[in-house]
Design a protein around this motif. Structure first.
Motif, PDB file in Angstrom:
ATOM      1  N   MET A 157     -12.581  23.086 -19.611  1.00 43.10           N
ATOM      2  CA  MET A 157     -12.052  22.645 -20.904  1.00 43.10           C
ATOM      3  C   MET A 157     -10.625  23.149 -21.102  1.00 43.10           C
ATOM      4  O   MET A 157      -9.753  22.408 -21.582  1.00 43.10           O
ATOM      5  N   ALA A 158     -10.358  24.398 -20.708  1.00 39.85           N
ATOM      6  CA  ALA A 158      -9.008  24.947 -20.816  1.00 39.85           C
ATOM      7  C   ALA A 158      -8.031  24.172 -19.942  1.00 39.85           C
ATOM      8  O   ALA A 158      -6.899  23.877 -20.360  1.00 39.85           O
ATOM      9  N   LEU A 159      -8.477  23.810 -18.740  1.00 39.18           N
ATOM     10  CA  LEU A 159      -7.626  23.037 -17.834  1.00 39.18           C
ATOM     11  C   LEU A 159      -7.297  21.666 -18.417  1.00 39.18           C
ATOM     12  O   LEU A 159      -6.146  21.209 -18.365  1.00 39.18           O
ATOM     13  N   LEU A 160      -8.297  21.031 -18.994  1.00 40.19           N
ATOM     14  CA  LEU A 160      -8.079  19.708 -19.602  1.00 40.19           C
ATOM     15  C   LEU A 160      -7.116  19.796 -20.784  1.00 40.19           C
ATOM     16  O   LEU A 160      -6.275  18.907 -20.977  1.00 40.19           O
ATOM     17  N   LEU A 161      -7.209  20.858 -21.568  1.00 39.39           N
ATOM     18  CA  LEU A 161      -6.303  21.036 -22.702  1.00 39.39           C
ATOM     19  C   LEU A 161      -4.868  21.251 -22.227  1.00 39.39           C
ATOM     20  O   LEU A 161      -3.914  20.715 -22.815  1.00 39.39           O
ATOM     21  N   ILE A 162      -4.720  22.012 -21.164  1.00 38.89           N
ATOM     22  CA  ILE A 162      -3.379  22.241 -20.599  1.00 38.89           C
ATOM     23  C   ILE A 162      -2.789  20.936 -20.079  1.00 38.89           C
ATOM     24  O   ILE A 162      -1.613  20.622 -20.313  1.00 38.89           O
ATOM     25  N   ALA A 181      -3.529  17.976 -21.087  1.00 36.58           N
ATOM     26  CA  ALA A 181      -3.234  17.111 -22.237  1.00 36.58           C
ATOM     27  C   ALA A 181      -1.878  17.459 -22.848  1.00 36.58           C
ATOM     28  O   ALA A 181      -1.157  16.579 -23.323  1.00 36.58           O
ATOM     29  N   LEU A 182      -1.524  18.747 -22.808  1.00 35.45           N
ATOM     30  CA  LEU A 182      -0.220  19.168 -23.325  1.00 35.45           C
ATOM     31  C   LEU A 182       0.911  18.777 -22.379  1.00 35.45           C
ATOM     32  O   LEU A 182       2.006  18.407 -22.825  1.00 35.45           O
ATOM     33  N   LEU A 183       0.625  18.839 -21.092  1.00 36.97           N
ATOM     34  CA  LEU A 183       1.656  18.529 -20.094  1.00 36.97           C
ATOM     35  C   LEU A 183       1.836  17.039 -19.870  1.00 36.97           C
ATOM     36  O   LEU A 183       2.919  16.582 -19.487  1.00 36.97           O
ATOM     37  N   ILE A 184       0.766  16.282 -20.099  1.00 36.72           N
ATOM     38  CA  ILE A 184       0.820  14.823 -19.863  1.00 36.72           C
ATOM     39  C   ILE A 184       0.383  14.116 -21.150  1.00 36.72           C
ATOM     40  O   ILE A 184      -0.780  13.706 -21.299  1.00 36.72           O
ATOM     41  N   PRO A 185       1.279  13.963 -22.099  1.00 37.25           N
ATOM     42  CA  PRO A 185       0.930  13.338 -23.382  1.00 37.25           C
ATOM     43  C   PRO A 185       0.326  11.944 -23.240  1.00 37.25           C
ATOM     44  O   PRO A 185      -0.561  11.563 -24.023  1.00 37.25           O
ATOM     45  N   ALA A 186       0.773  11.198 -22.240  1.00 39.41           N
ATOM     46  CA  ALA A 186       0.277   9.829 -22.067  1.00 39.41           C
ATOM     47  C   ALA A 186      -1.219   9.800 -21.726  1.00 39.41           C
ATOM     48  O   ALA A 186      -1.905   8.811 -21.992  1.00 39.41           O
ATOM     49  N   ALA A 187      -1.696  10.853 -21.124  1.00 41.21           N
ATOM     50  CA  ALA A 187      -3.107  10.906 -20.719  1.00 41.21           C
ATOM     51  C   ALA A 187      -3.968  11.668 -21.712  1.00 41.21           C
ATOM     52  O   ALA A 187      -5.142  11.941 -21.448  1.00 41.21           O
ATOM     53  N   ARG A 206      -5.380  10.931 -24.508  1.00 43.38           N
ATOM     54  CA  ARG A 206      -6.580  10.269 -25.030  1.00 43.38           C
ATOM     55  C   ARG A 206      -7.741  10.352 -24.037  1.00 43.38           C
ATOM     56  O   ARG A 206      -8.859  10.704 -24.399  1.00 43.38           O
ATOM     57  N   ASN A 207      -7.423  10.028 -22.767  1.00 41.07           N
ATOM     58  CA  ASN A 207      -8.467  10.063 -21.739  1.00 41.07           C
ATOM     59  C   ASN A 207      -8.945  11.492 -21.464  1.00 41.07           C
ATOM     60  O   ASN A 207     -10.136  11.730 -21.249  1.00 41.07           O
ATOM     61  N   LEU A 208      -7.997  12.430 -21.477  1.00 43.28           N
ATOM     62  CA  LEU A 208      -8.373  13.825 -21.238  1.00 43.28           C
ATOM     63  C   LEU A 208      -9.228  14.374 -22.370  1.00 43.28           C
ATOM     64  O   LEU A 208     -10.119  15.197 -22.142  1.00 43.28           O
ATOM     65  N   SER A 209      -8.969  13.894 -23.578  1.00 39.07           N
ATOM     66  CA  SER A 209      -9.783  14.322 -24.728  1.00 39.07           C
ATOM     67  C   SER A 209     -11.229  13.857 -24.570  1.00 39.07           C
ATOM     68  O   SER A 209     -12.174  14.584 -24.912  1.00 39.07           O
ATOM     69  N   LYS A 210     -11.382  12.644 -24.032  1.00 42.80           N
ATOM     70  CA  LYS A 210     -12.734  12.131 -23.795  1.00 42.80           C
ATOM     71  C   LYS A 210     -13.444  12.942 -22.713  1.00 42.80           C
ATOM     72  O   LYS A 210     -14.624  13.266 -22.824  1.00 42.80           O
TER      73      LYS A 210
END
Length: 243
Positions: A135-140, A142-148, A150-154
């Motif tokens: 989850m921490a990796l996905l949050l990081i 999401a911050l580094l790749i704004p375009a992704a 939405r998908n990373l949040s899912k």
């Protein structure tokens, strides 16, 4: 499976400084193979009491006790081994045979309880830690790749679900500390309706039975549950399995 446990135990023992317990392990294995179950039990028990406490030794000790006819102690050690390796079919099967031989009724947990007990308490902790890391990796990301984002949040819903599931699994095992299991190790165990000597007898519990503590009386009485029925039993008849 016996061979696998022997290999695991041998590897563990070989990792100890100066292989302190290797000689006892080999002697215990030899005694067991030769049918000297009392000697094997004593050697395995000495190793456990000296701090070499793992699934392999608990299982081997339980087998030696079972073969030697000490069903209550065998069931106690099978249950200890089960806590660490709940998915192992041999541990479950041998514990089932031992309980049947003792004339005791095996615990019947619900489907949810059985599912949550598929992993040990330590395994659920590992799952939780892994899920937090994911989850921490996905949050990081999401911050580094704004375009992704939405998908990373899912995708983050999966580790969240795993964290919740691992919390439920951990809590399931935590219940063993709140309501521990005991094994009847002395004959003549008859529960009473109240925690007072002379109280009306309720029901008998067979030697080797696995019971669950529901409450405790300060004077040394334990309210146990066996086959869905509760009664009070003196502590002298039972030996605690759970932590």
């Amino acid at each position: 499976m016996k061979t696998i446990f022997a290999v695991i135990a041998a590897l563990f023992l070989a990792s100890l400084p100066a292989a302190a317990f290797e000689k006892d392990f080999i002697e215990a294995q030899t005694a067991y193979d030769e049918g000297r179950y009392s000697d094997a039990s004593m050697l395995y028990a000495d190793m456990v009491s000296n701090g070499v406490d793992n699934v392999a030794l608990q299982y081997n000790l339980a087998n030696a006790l079972f073969k030697g006819g000490d069903l209550p102690e065998a069931i106690w050690h099978y249950r200890k081994a089960y806590y660490a390796a709940p998915r192992d079919p041999d541990i479950g099967a041998n514990m089932h045979f031992a309980l049947n031989a003792a004339g005791a009724i095996e615990p019947a947990p619900s489907l949810i309880q059985r599912s949550l007990a598929t992993l040990s308490q330590n395994e659920w902790i590992v799952v939780a830690v892994g899920a937090y890391a994911a989850m921490a990796l996905l949050l990081i990301l999401a911050l580094l790749i704004p375009a992704a984002k939405r998908n990373l949040s899912k995708l983050s819903l999966l580790p969240v679900a795993l964290i919740l599931l691992s919390a439920a699994g951990w809590w399931q095992w935590k219940q063993l500390e709140i309501h521990p299991e005991w094994v009847v190790v002395n004959s003549g165990a008859t529960t009473l309706y109240g925690p007072v000597t002379g109280s009306t007898a309720h029901f008998k519990v067979p030697l080797g039975a696995l019971v669950r503590q529901k409450s405790v009386d300060p004077k040394g009485w334990i309210e146990i549950e066996y086959d869905g029925t509760r009664g009070w039993l003196e502590r002298k008849y039972i030996k605690r399995v759970s932590p």
